[in-house]
Design a protein around this motif. Structure first.
Motif, PDB file in Angstrom:
ATOM      1  N   MET A   1       0.228  13.163  -4.960  1.00 34.84           N
ATOM      2  CA  MET A   1       1.383  12.390  -4.501  1.00 34.84           C
ATOM      3  C   MET A   1       1.484  12.546  -2.995  1.00 34.84           C
ATOM      4  O   MET A   1       1.661  13.660  -2.495  1.00 34.84           O
ATOM      5  N   TYR A   2       1.382  11.425  -2.265  1.00 32.34           N
ATOM      6  CA  TYR A   2       1.252  11.503  -0.811  1.00 32.34           C
ATOM      7  C   TYR A   2       2.451  12.167  -0.147  1.00 32.34           C
ATOM      8  O   TYR A   2       2.287  12.972   0.768  1.00 32.34           O
ATOM      9  N   VAL A   3       3.670  11.834  -0.591  1.00 31.36           N
ATOM     10  CA  VAL A   3       4.853  12.402   0.064  1.00 31.36           C
ATOM     11  C   VAL A   3       4.844  13.926  -0.057  1.00 31.36           C
ATOM     12  O   VAL A   3       5.019  14.643   0.927  1.00 31.36           O
ATOM     13  N   PHE A   4       4.608  14.420  -1.266  1.00 30.30           N
ATOM     14  CA  PHE A   4       4.670  15.865  -1.476  1.00 30.30           C
ATOM     15  C   PHE A   4       3.470  16.573  -0.849  1.00 30.30           C
ATOM     16  O   PHE A   4       3.609  17.648  -0.266  1.00 30.30           O
TER      17      PHE A   4
ATOM     18  N   LEU B   1       6.773   7.795   3.147  1.00 31.00           N
ATOM     19  CA  LEU B   1       8.152   7.489   2.746  1.00 31.00           C
ATOM     20  C   LEU B   1       8.526   6.048   3.106  1.00 31.00           C
ATOM     21  O   LEU B   1       9.186   5.360   2.328  1.00 31.00           O
ATOM     22  N   LEU B   2       8.076   5.592   4.291  1.00 31.01           N
ATOM     23  CA  LEU B   2       8.359   4.209   4.689  1.00 31.01           C
ATOM     24  C   LEU B   2       7.737   3.224   3.706  1.00 31.01           C
ATOM     25  O   LEU B   2       8.324   2.209   3.358  1.00 31.01           O
ATOM     26  N   HIS B   3       6.514   3.557   3.252  1.00 29.99           N
ATOM     27  CA  HIS B   3       5.854   2.685   2.279  1.00 29.99           C
ATOM     28  C   HIS B   3       6.555   2.743   0.921  1.00 29.99           C
ATOM     29  O   HIS B   3       6.386   1.848   0.107  1.00 29.99           O
ATOM     30  N   MET B   4       7.291   3.833   0.696  1.00 29.35           N
ATOM     31  CA  MET B   4       7.919   4.034  -0.604  1.00 29.35           C
ATOM     32  C   MET B   4       9.202   3.231  -0.758  1.00 29.35           C
ATOM     33  O   MET B   4       9.565   2.835  -1.869  1.00 29.35           O
ATOM     34  N   ILE B   5       9.903   2.951   0.373  1.00 29.05           N
ATOM     35  CA  ILE B   5      11.270   2.416   0.285  1.00 29.05           C
ATOM     36  C   ILE B   5      11.350   1.145  -0.557  1.00 29.05           C
ATOM     37  O   ILE B   5      12.090   1.094  -1.548  1.00 29.05           O
ATOM     38  N   MET B   6      10.563   0.116  -0.193  1.00 30.36           N
ATOM     39  CA  MET B   6      10.690  -1.161  -0.907  1.00 30.36           C
ATOM     40  C   MET B   6      10.289  -1.070  -2.375  1.00 30.36           C
ATOM     41  O   MET B   6      11.050  -1.505  -3.239  1.00 30.36           O
ATOM     42  N   PRO B   7       9.100  -0.508  -2.684  1.00 26.69           N
ATOM     43  CA  PRO B   7       8.738  -0.451  -4.107  1.00 26.69           C
ATOM     44  C   PRO B   7       9.748   0.338  -4.936  1.00 26.69           C
ATOM     45  O   PRO B   7      10.158  -0.119  -6.000  1.00 26.69           O
ATOM     46  N   ALA B   8      10.190   1.484  -4.407  1.00 28.10           N
ATOM     47  CA  ALA B   8      11.117   2.310  -5.186  1.00 28.10           C
ATOM     48  C   ALA B   8      12.448   1.594  -5.353  1.00 28.10           C
ATOM     49  O   ALA B   8      13.038   1.613  -6.435  1.00 28.10           O
TER      50      ALA B   8
ATOM     51  N   GLY C   1       0.816  -1.202   0.000  1.00 27.16           N
ATOM     52  CA  GLY C   1       0.000   0.000   0.000  1.00 27.16           C
ATOM     53  C   GLY C   1       0.853   1.257   0.000  1.00 27.16           C
ATOM     54  O   GLY C   1       2.081   1.191   0.029  1.00 27.16           O
ATOM     55  N   ARG C   2       0.179   2.395  -0.031  1.00 28.65           N
ATOM     56  CA  ARG C   2       0.902   3.674  -0.049  1.00 28.65           C
ATOM     57  C   ARG C   2       0.916   4.315   1.324  1.00 28.65           C
ATOM     58  O   ARG C   2       1.726   5.188   1.592  1.00 28.65           O
ATOM     59  N   LEU C   3      -0.020   3.938   2.181  1.00 31.49           N
ATOM     60  CA  LEU C   3      -0.088   4.496   3.531  1.00 31.49           C
ATOM     61  C   LEU C   3      -0.578   3.409   4.481  1.00 31.49           C
ATOM     62  O   LEU C   3      -1.221   2.451   4.055  1.00 31.49           O
ATOM     63  N   GLY C   4      -0.271   3.569   5.780  1.00 27.56           N
ATOM     64  CA  GLY C   4      -0.787   2.639   6.768  1.00 27.56           C
ATOM     65  C   GLY C   4      -2.300   2.758   6.874  1.00 27.56           C
ATOM     66  O   GLY C   4      -2.884   3.781   6.495  1.00 27.56           O
ATOM     67  N   GLU C   5      -2.947   1.698   7.385  1.00 30.98           N
ATOM     68  CA  GLU C   5      -4.409   1.699   7.431  1.00 30.98           C
ATOM     69  C   GLU C   5      -4.965   2.778   8.336  1.00 30.98           C
ATOM     70  O   GLU C   5      -6.054   3.309   8.115  1.00 30.98           O
ATOM     71  N   THR C   6      -4.223   3.116   9.396  1.00 31.27           N
ATOM     72  CA  THR C   6      -4.723   4.096  10.356  1.00 31.27           C
ATOM     73  C   THR C   6      -4.396   5.527   9.949  1.00 31.27           C
ATOM     74  O   THR C   6      -4.822   6.473  10.595  1.00 31.27           O
ATOM     75  N   VAL C   7      -3.596   5.669   8.877  1.00 29.89           N
ATOM     76  CA  VAL C   7      -3.159   7.012   8.498  1.00 29.89           C
ATOM     77  C   VAL C   7      -4.100   7.600   7.450  1.00 29.89           C
ATOM     78  O   VAL C   7      -4.387   6.969   6.435  1.00 29.89           O
ATOM     79  N   GLU C   8      -4.595   8.808   7.726  1.00 28.18           N
ATOM     80  CA  GLU C   8      -5.461   9.511   6.773  1.00 28.18           C
ATOM     81  C   GLU C   8      -4.626  10.029   5.611  1.00 28.18           C
ATOM     82  O   GLU C   8      -3.538  10.569   5.839  1.00 28.18           O
TER      83      GLU C   8
ATOM     84  N   GLU D   1       3.881  -2.156  -8.857  1.00 30.13           N
ATOM     85  CA  GLU D   1       2.562  -1.743  -8.360  1.00 30.13           C
ATOM     86  C   GLU D   1       1.684  -2.945  -8.065  1.00 30.13           C
ATOM     87  O   GLU D   1       0.960  -2.973  -7.071  1.00 30.13           O
ATOM     88  N   GLU D   2       1.745  -3.954  -8.927  1.00 30.18           N
ATOM     89  CA  GLU D   2       0.950  -5.167  -8.692  1.00 30.18           C
ATOM     90  C   GLU D   2       1.339  -5.824  -7.382  1.00 30.18           C
ATOM     91  O   GLU D   2       0.480  -6.206  -6.593  1.00 30.18           O
ATOM     92  N   VAL D   3       2.668  -5.973  -7.157  1.00 31.55           N
ATOM     93  CA  VAL D   3       3.127  -6.680  -5.962  1.00 31.55           C
ATOM     94  C   VAL D   3       2.726  -5.922  -4.701  1.00 31.55           C
ATOM     95  O   VAL D   3       2.253  -6.513  -3.740  1.00 31.55           O
ATOM     96  N   PHE D   4       2.928  -4.591  -4.724  1.00 26.99           N
ATOM     97  CA  PHE D   4       2.711  -3.830  -3.495  1.00 26.99           C
ATOM     98  C   PHE D   4       1.322  -3.195  -3.411  1.00 26.99           C
ATOM     99  O   PHE D   4       1.107  -2.312  -2.586  1.00 26.99           O
ATOM    100  N   ALA D   5       0.397  -3.628  -4.256  1.00 23.91           N
ATOM    101  CA  ALA D   5      -0.961  -3.083  -4.270  1.00 23.91           C
ATOM    102  C   ALA D   5      -0.929  -1.559  -4.206  1.00 23.91           C
ATOM    103  O   ALA D   5      -1.501  -0.934  -3.322  1.00 23.91           O
ATOM    104  N   TRP D   6      -0.207  -0.964  -5.157  1.00 23.98           N
ATOM    105  CA  TRP D   6       0.112   0.454  -5.086  1.00 23.98           C
ATOM    106  C   TRP D   6      -1.048   1.353  -5.482  1.00 23.98           C
ATOM    107  O   TRP D   6      -1.121   2.513  -5.080  1.00 23.98           O
ATOM    108  N   GLY D   7      -1.955   0.828  -6.273  1.00 25.60           N
ATOM    109  CA  GLY D   7      -3.110   1.639  -6.644  1.00 25.60           C
ATOM    110  C   GLY D   7      -2.790   2.769  -7.602  1.00 25.60           C
ATOM    111  O   GLY D   7      -3.344   3.858  -7.511  1.00 25.60           O
ATOM    112  N   GLY D   8      -1.897   2.497  -8.562  1.00 24.11           N
ATOM    113  CA  GLY D   8      -1.579   3.510  -9.562  1.00 24.11           C
ATOM    114  C   GLY D   8      -2.118   3.113 -10.916  1.00 24.11           C
ATOM    115  O   GLY D   8      -3.112   2.384 -11.018  1.00 24.11           O
ATOM    116  N   LEU D   9      -1.430   3.578 -11.975  1.00 24.32           N
ATOM    117  CA  LEU D   9      -1.871   3.304 -13.337  1.00 24.32           C
ATOM    118  C   LEU D   9      -1.933   1.812 -13.638  1.00 24.32           C
ATOM    119  O   LEU D   9      -2.782   1.375 -14.404  1.00 24.32           O
TER     120      LEU D   9
END
Lengths: 337, 283
Positions: free
Chosen positions: A183-186, A201-208, A168-175, A281-289
């Motif tokens: 773009m969530y980071v920016f 950013l933590l969610h970004m490390i592995m996919p990036a 995912g791009r964010l933790g479940e509890t994070v709005e 994106e497929e592996v990390f359920a990123w929810g992009g294009l």
């Protein structure tokens, strides 16, 4: 102003290629067997309804006329309706593209800030430990499918050591932060939500990192080869003769010419990264294009597929234009004409 | 075959590089396993839609080196059968894409002028769409089957060969022996087929070996997205994709097929690099 002229030539060439891409993807979309209107409405729709939709989508016209309608739509920012989300494709792309862009941006960043210094170190320590390590990273990066990297990373860092979030791009509890760029980071930085930013950013490390790996090794190898090439040239000898330190010689005199061919090839390799982004994106359920495009493919949503391909190609050409501009700036033979 | 392929000195150079030898050994072993899959695998009937409730989801042990999947099938057997699909796909794609790419590259490079402009601009258009995205889009308009995956990858592959052969042809065209044969009245087709093409062969051969690995990689990426080979055909990337849903408990389901892809691509890559050094080609 040779640089401006050079740049305008590049823009023209890119527009021409983009036009070609639109023809190509349009022809592929229309060459398939089956009736897009029937596929859109499903088997239970009446013949009249299908006929009405065919009329509305200009499907009864000849292929060139259909292409004319399609192209007019594109220039007006209208890519048609998505049959999968039942919304305008442009609106879908605007929603999903920022997530992909953010991922590719950070992957590119890792590739450049790790790959190029690694290449410089390899060249300075030719055939020694650093060089051999870089060589192995490059080889493994190229031959390992990106989705395998992604799964290995996930297994090691998320499941075994549990130091990074699984997906995912964010933790479940994070709005999610307020929508500015998508773009969530920016967005979280702009909104001053540091906690959200850290989570994103933590969610970004592995996919990036998984996405960067194949290009990273490539970047290091190219930098190495081209640095070694410049080390053998008279201008670096000259710099050494003037008693510049080795670091100054490398950074100021050898690196700049070495960057010119390196950047050009990396720009072309960027296409690989854009494709691989879909896998990550497929592996990390990123929810992009990727998620959008894969769903569009399963729903036989022609407009969605065509829109995705156009946006990705446009992005690719744009990045290459920016790289050409940087190369032109680095290369006085282009800059000064 | 290009003449320098038969020079003992070149084979000596090839055999002195441990990486090239590693590549050659990997490729030979993988091809051997794939060809003789029914004889070398412990459970040949597990390659299809077999079911064995007693042995579901066993971790790797001495009976099943790579464990068993959710239907009780031996993962090792399926990986070896997966190599069959991968190699077949690579061979079919290259035998479709390379002749087209080489032919168009020779024509564009040799004739130049309007032919060159048209062909190379078309190539540019294909190369402006990221390869995997183009293949995905084509698959989006077709049914996901092995044959269609082969077609989709071939459609995105030929422009790379065209561009390579085009650049080669342009430089070979100005060589003295080509000019000489033109002077003595050789026809265009003679020059293209007997003067230029043989001199392109070392490069094409090297490129094909490297590409074999990359075709397998791209096809695997398609399959991973669910746009390639469909079950029950054993396919390495689909196995990784299916297995990834059972992480981390049944890690063997995705890890071993993943490593299997890595190994075969690595093999062709090392072999291709070795050939490049041996045949002394610039790419």
């Amino acid at each position: 102003m040779p640089l401006t002229k050079y740049f305008f030539n590049r823009i023209w060439a890119s527009i021409f290629v983009l036009f070609g891409v639109s023809v190509l993807i349009f022809l592929i979309a229309r060459a398939i067997p089956g009736d897009p209107a029937r596929m859109a409405l499903g088997p239970r729709a009446s013949t009249e309804m299908v006929e009405q939709l065919r009329e509305r989508l200009h499907l009864n016209d000849s292929i060139p006329v259909q292409y004319y309608h399609f192209l007019r739509g594109v220039t007006e920012g209208d890519l048609g309706m998505s049959l999968y989300t039942k919304r305008p494709v442009v609106q879908d792309l605007a929603e999903y593209f920022p997530a992909t862009f953010e991922l590719v941006f950070f992957a590119g960043l890792i590739m450049v800030i790790v790959g190029i210094p690694l290449g410089i170190l390899s060249a300075r320590h030719q055939d020694r430990l650093t060089d051999n390590v870089a060589r192995i990273i490059a080889l493994l990066g190229v031959v390992t499918p990106t989705f395998v990297w992604a799964i290995f990373f996930m297994l090691i860092f998320a499941y075994v050591f549990d130091i990074l979030p699984v997906m995912g791009r964010l933790g479940e509890t994070v709005e999610p932060p307020p929508h500015i760029t998508g773009m969530y980071v920016f967005d979280s930085i702009l909104a001053g939500q540091w906690h959200t930013c850290k989570d994103a950013l933590l969610h970004m490390i592995m996919p990036a990192a998984a996405l960067a790996l194949s290009g990273l090794g490539q970047a290091a190898r190219l930098t190495r080869t081209n640095m070694l090439e410049s080390f053998g040239r008279p201008y670096t000898e000259m710099a050494r003769a003037y008693n510049f330190t080795e670091v100054q010689t490398s950074m100021k005199y050898a690196l700049r010419p070495a960057m010119i061919p390196t950047l050009t090839i990396l720009g072309l390799d960027f296409a690989v990264m854009l494709g691989n982004a879909f896998l990550v994106e497929e592996v990390f359920a990123w929810g992009g294009l990727a998620q959008y495009c894969v769903s569009a493919i399963f729903y036989k949503d022609l407009n969605g597929i065509v829109g995705t391909v156009l946006v990705i190609s446009m992005f690719f050409l744009l990045v290459n234009m920016v790289i050409d501009l940087v190369v032109a700036y680095l290369n006085p033979r282009i800059r000064l004409g | 075959m290009p003449t320098n392929f038969f020079k003992t000195r070149n084979w000596y150079r090839f055999s002195r590089n441990p990486l090239s030898i590693t590549g050659a050994v990997i490729v030979i072993v993988v091809v051997f396993l794939a060809v003789f899959a029914p004889y070398v695998t412990p459970y040949p009937d597990h390659s299809g839609a077999a079911l064995d409730f007693a042995n579901m989801n066993n971790p790797p042990d001495s009976k099943n080196f790579f464990g068993t999947d959710g239907m009780g099938r031996d993962v090792f057997t399926r990986v070896i059968y997966g190599y069959r699909v991968s190699l077949l796909l690579g061979i079919v794609v290259l035998s479709l894409a390379v002749p087209i790419g080489v032919g168009l590259g020779l024509i564009a490079g040799y004739y130049g002028g309007r032919v060159e402009i048209v062909l190379m601009r078309i190539t540019d258009v294909f190369l402006a769409i990221p390869a995997l995205v183009l293949a995905m889009a084509i698959m989006g308009f077709l049914e996901p089957t092995l044959i269609n995956a082969m077609l989709a990858v071939s459609v995105m592959w030929w422009p790379w060969t065209t561009r390579l052969v085009y650049n080669l042809t342009r430089s070979i065209k100005t060589e003295d022996y080509v000019v000489a044969s033109k002077v003595v009245g050789a026809s265009d087709s003679h020059i293209i087929l007997f003067e230029i093409l043989p001199n392109c062969l070392p490069t094409i051969l090297t490129k094909m070996t490297l590409d074999m690995g990359f075709v397998i990689l791209v096809a695997a990426s398609l399959s991973f997205l669910g746009l390639g080979v469909q079950p029950p055909t054993p396919d390495l990337a689909s196995m990784v994709a299916d297995g990834s849903q059972y992480l981390p408990d049944q890690w063997w389901l995705s890890v071993f097929p993943g490593i299997a892809i890595l190994i075969v691509v690595l093999g062709f890559n090392l072999l291709g690099d070795g050939l490049r050094d041996m045949l002394d080609v610039e790419m």
